[in-house]
Design a protein around this motif. Structure first.
Motif, mmCIF file in Angstrom:
data_model
loop_
_atom_site.group_PDB
_atom_site.id
_atom_site.type_symbol
_atom_site.label_atom_id
_atom_site.label_comp_id
_atom_site.label_asym_id
_atom_site.label_seq_id
_atom_site.Cartn_x
_atom_site.Cartn_y
_atom_site.Cartn_z
ATOM 1 N N LYS A 161 0.808 -1.213 0.064
ATOM 2 C CA LYS A 161 0.007 -0.099 0.077
ATOM 3 C C LYS A 161 0.895 1.408 0.050
ATOM 4 C CE LYS A 161 -0.173 -0.388 4.842
ATOM 5 N NZ LYS A 161 -0.919 -0.971 6.057
ATOM 6 N N ASN A 162 1.974 1.312 0.386
ATOM 7 C CA ASN A 162 2.965 2.365 0.589
ATOM 8 C C ASN A 162 3.747 2.677 -0.638
ATOM 9 O OD1 ASN A 162 2.117 2.679 3.329
ATOM 10 N ND2 ASN A 162 3.640 1.036 3.739
ATOM 11 N N GLU A 176 1.823 7.313 4.495
ATOM 12 C CA GLU A 176 3.077 7.298 5.280
ATOM 13 C C GLU A 176 3.197 5.929 5.998
ATOM 14 O OE1 GLU A 176 5.817 9.757 5.437
ATOM 15 O OE2 GLU A 176 4.419 10.462 3.621
ATOM 16 N N ARG A 177 4.211 5.310 6.091
ATOM 17 C CA ARG A 177 4.409 4.007 6.800
ATOM 18 C C ARG A 177 4.043 4.376 8.304
ATOM 19 N NH1 ARG A 177 6.083 -0.978 5.933
ATOM 20 N NH2 ARG A 177 6.925 -0.191 3.572
ATOM 21 N N LYS A 213 -1.815 0.142 16.066
ATOM 22 C CA LYS A 213 -1.613 0.758 14.551
ATOM 23 C C LYS A 213 -0.908 -0.337 13.608
ATOM 24 C CE LYS A 213 0.084 5.117 16.148
ATOM 25 N NZ LYS A 213 0.883 6.431 16.175
ATOM 26 N N GLN A 214 -0.952 -1.672 13.968
ATOM 27 C CA GLN A 214 -0.492 -2.525 13.031
ATOM 28 C C GLN A 214 -1.524 -3.183 12.358
ATOM 29 O OE1 GLN A 214 1.786 -5.624 15.000
ATOM 30 N NE2 GLN A 214 3.535 -5.502 13.688
ATOM 31 N N ALA A 231 -1.080 -5.481 4.664
ATOM 32 C CA ALA A 231 -0.467 -6.241 6.006
ATOM 33 C C ALA A 231 0.591 -5.750 6.340
ATOM 34 C CB ALA A 231 -0.999 -7.585 6.125
ATOM 35 N N ASP A 232 1.084 -5.574 7.654
ATOM 36 C CA ASP A 232 2.311 -5.462 8.084
ATOM 37 C C ASP A 232 2.878 -6.945 8.416
ATOM 38 O OD1 ASP A 232 2.569 -2.595 8.176
ATOM 39 O OD2 ASP A 232 1.028 -2.682 9.894
ATOM 40 N N ASN A 233 2.101 -7.591 8.798
ATOM 41 C CA ASN A 233 2.465 -8.897 9.576
ATOM 42 C C ASN A 233 1.737 -9.844 9.085
ATOM 43 O OD1 ASN A 233 4.495 -8.020 11.316
ATOM 44 N ND2 ASN A 233 4.187 -9.230 12.873
#
Lengths: 279, 365, 750
Positions: free
Chosen positions: C316-317, C389-390, C434-435, C616-618
């Motif tokens: 997404k970033n 932004e990340r 925020k994850q 997703a981040d994780n």
């Protein structure tokens, strides 16, 4: 208010529904204005065994008279009231019981549901009329015992429908959503679930009203209905059936009255179903 | 199934037998005296009793606080203790030999009833062993008049079922095959009308047309001069009309549903002849619901049978039950109700078997 | 025989009493019925004339459905020519008419549909002129079809054998025995082991993948010339889908069958077809060679569609989605002029909003239905995309430790105790503020069960879900206080289920606001408005019932409801899986924006790997109730892989012609969760299985640092050797990406 009226008027979209609704409205009109439109006093004994169209003092007996000389038409007109008072009461009472049990059984499931369902299935499998007869023979014939008997015999069917609806609705996401925002069980049952079971229940209520009308008719026919001389359609057939072969007018017209009312209710139910499916 | 039978008979028992005085009143009539009812109940095993003349000494510890009075010539009834300060009548006095004062005291004492559950077991045992008790209306043992009446009803209901099944399945399948076609609409009108006319009304209307107007058929079906098919026509027609409409509507809905289903589309798009699509692919799926409904119609037909038999004076099970109710013949009503229980349970069993046979999804689970 | 009635039903009566083929209302050139060309062939079958006609010609096809509201055109002016052995894809979103086209080819329009114009010619003969008997002869033998839902397409009361053998028995008059032999042969062709057992089985005894293979076998039994595939894998899991697609393409090559492949999935079309027709609202908007269309799309809709599909290689970033605004038009409410007009950035009232747009040749076989196809400078066009932004990841919010959830099934027989379904076993992970943590896996992997436990809708069997001082696993929703309830909220999967159809949208949002303690009294109304603003819906929508909203709008309301209170953790259970691609992107964007602006942690449950890769981040990859692999998104999507992750990634159809990937096709079916393999759950299908140890022992945890863990018996060094599944092949533009099969056919007038 405006919206619910619009919803009721949507029945116009179905030809069958319009036919059914008109028949029902016709009989409702007859019931309300029975005193005004009936040509004779339903209990007055005028001209025994008069055939249809016979003129007597004070008017013409359009549908003839029974063996005691009471005007058939007037008795049918007043008999409408009997049906329109007791059939809705009995049906409503069956609904009250059936809906409560159905909501609770369907929502909680488990052993509670098993037990209620088992009993309901048993009552449903049992011949209705035998059940009605047994109950009436226990309580004696009266309006109240008809209500009790119909409630006992019909509420399991209502229960089954409600339970089935609850089972499908309760697994839907908006119920989970209600739970996850902390709603109480009562709120979920009555505000989240019940309104969505509305249309099958309304359809069934019409059909069931028809069945109840038939039940009341049968009980009257078997001499277990309202005690005479109450003008009651089934009772009229019972009183005159020994002469049915020679004087069919005494029995045919009450039969037509019952059948047309039931037909009206059945058509109305079909119409509502049709309209509800179109959404 | 057994549980179902027990529960159903339990319901019958609850309705009819929970109040023994009521049973006694029905058996003996409205004008029987309390003493007569007590005697009748003692005779028919509703109270804790001891053989006449038996000594109570041995059972004293059990019967502390109770007094035993001779109630009838053969049995003695156990009573609870009299209210405080009342002198109980002496033991083992026949009811008939009591003084008015003694009787007065006796009325204030309660005869010791056998509680409902052992009574239910005993009651059920009696019926299972074939002892139905006497009929007060017909003055013969219930069994003697019940069996021939049942046979007559089997003929009536069997014939009606036969025609009903053929008619309703045929019409339902024909209508459901082509939803919205002319045949479907004609049929739907027919079905909704017949389901709206209950048996007693169709009986009356049939009589008016075929007996009064056309004079083709006899108006009653008493079969006094022996069995006659002609007399069976009217009651069977009345029964068939009402239930056929209902079953046919269900068949139609089920058939229409199947015809709309993707697997019928698959069959058509496989290029299989239309006849085979209907017979091989549609029918079996479409019949699952109606067949079970038909079997469950059998108990319902018992309801219709009561109406129709009593209307046409047909000597069957239904008119028997009706008479029993009208004349408050307790054992006869009970016997009839239990017969109904057996019929219901048997049809449920058959329905389950057929359903399993028709629906492979159940079979293999 | 009135078979005609069945096969070509008349429009229902209130549609105006027209005949079978009313032609008067068709806008484009109507070849009508007035000049039926003489049939090239006398009878059915017949020898081929010297000049072989194309296998299938569809000319100006118009199909309508007749409802109470009148005629609803479903397909408008459709043209297609297909030669033997060719494959063409029909792609588009729901309601675009792609399935209707495939049924029209079969001349099977259902009870209320009818071909209202144009012709379908099969091997040179107009199908409308065929008798019922001739049509029946074609169906199932020359043209066969594969359906979206295999379970519904099979007769529940007949064995597979009976359903298979009747095809050749009726078409070729062969004996039952011969038919059985042939059926068994075809079943092994579609890689179904033990054909005898399959033939004796009823549909409900087979898994979805097996059912679909049977349907494929059924279609191939009479060696058809044309195969119609109507979303054949939409109802299946992605690894099963990959296997089916593999079978389909190998078979069409083996038998030289022509294919029409209907799908909503661009990636699948890229994988299976040579040509493609992109459909929108009943019309083909663009068509041509697959490579050309993917590389150089001309129509703004096709462009937009690509912009909505998350790419397997970016997140997404780095490459945000560019959603198409607005909704798909209803078939009854199509706009004037260009149907895509209201959603198009290049819309000009005078040119696009008046007359029906004609399809034009954009060079070669490339056709586009856009008046401005040659003018738009795509290089300059930068669609609006949210720049992100990340996010700065905060403290640990939820700590899941050894979570277990078992269900007891009532025992089926008299003997044998209650069976236990181990839906979730030993699930451990952390989610920080925020994850976005994604749980990904196929059906039955336990991802939704975990969500239910977390929400307090079901009790956990063991383990803990710690949030703050509370253990959520032991705290059913009835026992949670208002604050906790407001803190943990959920967005549901099915848009048609998420809102109560009986109440207005406004009432439902207001109820959430009150119950979650966000506002009370008169404040509530204002808060409802603010929430509607937040999810970018008009405030007037609060008076609407859910039935008046589209799927995407309903999901927006669902999101508004979840964020009505102070949500710290939002569980999103497949929130966009039921939505069309063009709508999906907008809803995802919205969800991400709100999540970021509210500093909320999100647990995103999905089966869609590209989507998960995007947001997703994780990531936690689950299979049959157990974690297979977990770690940062970039780590999970790069070697070392768990063999399951590797096959899962390989199975995902990618809608990007530049991406090449490893082909790993899993054999076998997903085991039933009732009866999982005793050792590693994946051992029964694993292509890299070591041996007995995999069957018997639970795999150890292999740690690769930064929280990246793989549960596998294969040693870490070996795992690290596997190549990446995806490779970007940077190709110069204007060159077809793959040697797409028999090049340059006589250019078909698609």
């Amino acid at each position: 208010m405006k919206k619910s009226l619009a919803a009721v008027l949507r029945i116009r979209e179905s030809g069958v529904g319009v036919a059914g609704a008109s028949i029902c409205l016709f009989w409702a009109f007859v019931a309300v204005f029975a005193d005004v439109i009936s040509p004779f006093d339903p209990l007055q004994q005028l001209s025994p065994l008069a055939s249809p169209g016979e003129a007597v003092e004070g008017g013409t007996m359009l549908l003839g008279a029974d063996f005691l000389g009471r005007d058939i038409l007037s008795r049918i007109i007043h008999g409408t009231r009997t049906v329109f008072i007791w059939a809705p009461i009995a049906t409503a009472s069956a609904y009250f019981v059936g809906v409560i049990f159905g909501l609770v059984g369907g929502y909680y499931g488990g052993w509670l549901d098993d037990v209620i369902s088992f009993v309901a299935n048993i009552i449903l499998a049992f011949p209705v009329l035998i059940l009605l007869i047994l109950i009436i023979s226990l309580l004696g014939p009266s309006g109240a015992s008809i209500v009790v008997a119909v409630t006992f015999a019909s509420s399991p069917a209502v229960y089954r429908i409600v339970r089935g609806e609850v089972l499908t609705i309760r697994s839907r996401d908006f119920i989970a959503a209600a739970k996850t925002r902390g709603e109480s069980v009562v709120y979920i049952l009555f505000t989240e679930i019940l309104p969505n079971a509305k249309s099958p229940l309304i359809v069934d209520a019409c059909l069931r009203m028809g069945y109840t009308t038939i039940f009341i008719g049968i009980l009257g026919f078997l001499g277990l209905g309202f005690p005479p001389p109450t003008p009651d359609w089934g009772g009229m057939i019972n009183e005159n059936r020994s002469m049915a072969i020679s004087f069919p007018h005494m029995t045919v017209f009450p039969c037509l009255a019952i059948s047309s009312l039931v037909l009206g209710l059945n058509l109305l139910a079909d119409g509502i179903r049709e309209v509800a499916q179109k959404v | 199934m057994l549980l179902m039978m027990l529960t159903m008979s339990g319901i019958v028992f609850l309705i009819l037998e929970l109040d023994p005085e009521g049973v006694a009143r029905k058996a003996l009539g409205q004008f029987s005296t309390p003493e007569q009812r007590v005697a009748w109940l003692a005779e028919n095993g509703y109270f804790v009793t001891a053989p006449a003349g038996a000594s109570l000494g041995a059972k004293k510890h059990e019967d502390a606080g109770r007094f035993v009075y001779r109630a009838t010539e053969t049995k003695a009834v156990v009573y609870r203790a009299p209210p405080e300060g009342v002198q109980a009548p002496p033991q083992r006095t026949a009811l008939t030999r009591m003084t008015p004062e003694q009787l007065e005291v006796l009325r204030k004492m309660e005869p010791l009833r056998i509680s409902a559950i052992p009574r239910y077991v005993k009651w059920l045992g009696k019926f299972v062993s074939g002892d139905f008790g006497p009929s007060y209306r017909f003055k013969v043992p219930v069994a003697e008049i019940l069996w021939p009446r049942l046979k007559n009803t089997a003929i009536l209901a069997g014939t009606a079922m036969f025609f009903m099944i053929i008619l309703s399945l045929f019409l339902g399948v024909m209508a459901g095959m082509r939803e919205g076609s002319l045949q479907d609409r004609v049929f739907s009108v027919f079905a909704i009308i017949t389901t709206s006319v209950p048996e007693f009304a169709s009986a009356v209307l049939l009589v008016a047309v075929f007996v009064f107007w056309l004079e083709w058929l006899p108006g009653t079906s008493t079969m006094i001069g022996g069995f006659e098919w002609k007399q069976l026509v009217m009651p069977v027609t009345a029964l068939v009309l009402y239930s056929a409409g209902y079953v046919a509507r269900i068949t139609r809905a089920s058939m229409a549903d199947v015809m709309r289903s993707p697997f019928i589309r698959t069959a058509v798009l496989k290029g299989i002849p239309y006849g085979r699509v209907i017979v091989r692919h549609a029918l079996r799926n479409a019949l699952i619901t109606p067949v079970t409904v038909i079997l469950l119609q059998l108990p319902w037909m018992l309801s219709g049978v009561i109406v129709v038999e009593s209307f046409f004076a047909y000597k069957g099970f239904g008119s028997l039950l009706w008479e029993a109710t009208k004349f408050d013949d307790p054992f006869l009503i009970e016997a009839c109700a239990l017969v109904a229980v057996v019929v219901v349970v048997a049809t449920q069993l058959i329905a389950d078997i057929i359903y399993t046979f028709l629906n492979p999804r159940i079979r293999f689970q | 025989m009135n078979e005609n009635n069945q096969i070509n039903p008349p429009p229902i009566s209130d549609g105006g009493g027209g005949g079978g083929e009313p032609t008067n209302n068709t806008p484009p050139i109507s070849n009508g019925k007035n000049t039926p060309p003489p049939s090239p062939m006398g009878g059915a079958g017949g020898g081929q004339p010297a000049n072989t006609p194309p296998l299938l010609e569809i000319e100006n096809l118009n199909v309508s459905y007749f409802t109470r509201k009148g005629e609803v055109p479903a397909v408008l002016d459709f043209n297609l020519t297909l030669n033997a052995g060719e494959s063409v894809g029909l792609v588009g979103e729901s309601g675009c008419g792609k399935s209707t086209v495939s049924f029209a080819v079969m001349n099977y329009m259902g009870a209320n549909g009818a071909i209202t114009g144009g012709r379908v010619k099969f091997m040179g003969r107009d199908m409308a002129e065929m008798s019922a008997e001739e049509l029946r002869d074609l169906r199932g033998s020359k043209i066969a079809m594969i359906y979206q839902e295999p379970f519904a397409a099979l007769n529940p009361c007949m064995t597979m054998g009976a359903q298979l053998t009747e095809v050749p028995m009726f078409h070729e008059n062969i004996s039952e025995k011969e038919a059985q032999e042939r059926a068994a042969q075809i079943l092994s062709d579609v890689r179904l082991p033990d054909p005898a057992r399959i033939m004796a089985a009823y549909p409900h005894q087979l898994s979805g993948g097996q059912q679909q293979r049977v349907v494929i076998a059924m279609a191939l039994l009479s060696n058809p010339k044309l195969l119609l595939l109507d979303e054949p894998t939409t109802a299946l899991d992605v690894t099963v889908e990959a296997a089916i697609v593999n079978i389909v393409s190998s078979i069409s090559q083996k038998y030289g069958t022509a294919m029409i492949y209907v799908s909503h999935n661009m990636g699948l079309i890229l994988k299976t077809c040579e040509r493609v027709c992109v459909m929108y609202s009943g019309q083909v908007v663009e068509s041509g060679e697959v490579g050309e269309i993917f590389q150089n799309p001309r129509h703004p809709y096709t462009r937009g569609l690509f912009g909505c599909i998350p790419n397997m290689t970016a997140d997404k970033n780095s490459r945000p989605l560019s959603p198409i605004r607005g909704q798909l038009p209803l078939a009854t409410e199509r706009p004037r002029g260009c149907y895509f007009g209201p959603r198009c950035d290049f819309f000009e009232k005078e040119r696009c909003g008046e007359d029906l747009i004609k399809i034009e040749n954009a060079g070669g076989g490339h056709m586009a239905r856009c008046v401005k196809w040659s003018e738009i400078d795509w290089a300059k066009h930068k669609p609006e995309t949210a720049q992100r932004e990340r996010a700065v990841i905060g403290e640990t919010l939820v700590n899941v430790r050894d979570m277990k959830k078992y269900y007891e099934l009532p025992s089926a027989g008299f003997f044998g105790g209650a069976k236990k379904v181990k839906a979730v076993q030993d699930l451990s992970f952390q989610a920080r503020q925020k994850q976005i943590v994604a749980i990904v896996g196929e059906s039955g992997c336990g991802k939704s069960t975990f969500a239910k436990v977390l929400m307090g809708l079901e009790d956990g069997t063991g383990g803990k879900i710690v949030m703050g001082d509370e253990d959520l696993a032991a705290l059913p929703v009835e026992k949670r206080d208002e604050e906790m309830i407001a803190a943990v909220q959920m967005v549901f999967q099915n848009p048609n289920d998420t809102l109560n159809p009986s109440h207005t949208v406004g009432k439902q949002i207001a109820r959430s606001i009150r119950k979650l303690g966000a506002a009370s009294g008169e404040e509530v109304e204002r808060k409802v408005d603010r929430l509607l603003d937040l999810v970018k819906l008009p405030r007037s929508y609060k008076h609407n019932k859910p039935s008046q909203l589209s799927g995407g709008q309903k999901q927006r309301i669902g999101i508004a409801r979840a964020f009505a209170g102070k949500a710290r953790l939002v569980v999103a259970d497949e929130p966009v899986s039921a939505l069309d691609v063009s709508v999906q992107a907008a809803v995802i964007d919205l969800l991400l924006d709100i999540q970021a602006s509210h500093d909320t942690t999100m647990l995103f449950i999905s089966h869609d790997l590209s989507l998960v890769r995007y947001l997703a981040d994780n990531i936690i990859v689950m299979y049959l109730g157990r974690i297979m692999e977990q770690g940062l998104t970039k780590d999970v999507f790069a070697p070392p892989y768990h063999p399951y992750t590797e096959s899962l990634l390989s199975a995902v159809p990618v809608a990007d012609h530049r991406v090449e990937k490893e082909e790993i096709i899993l054999e076998g079916e997903l085991p039933s969760p009732l009866n999982p393999p005793p050792g590693c759950p994946f051992s029964s299908r694993c292509p890299r299985k070591l041996g007995e140890i995999c069957d018997k022992e639970l795999p150890p945890k292999r740690d690769f640092g930064e929280g990246h863990a793989i549960y596998c018996h294969i040693n870490p060094a070996e795992l690290k050797k596997s190549p990446p599944v995806f490779r970007m092949t940077k190709q110069p533009p204007q060159q077809p990406p793959q040697p797409s099969q028999p090049q340059q056919q006589p250019q078909p007038a698609v």
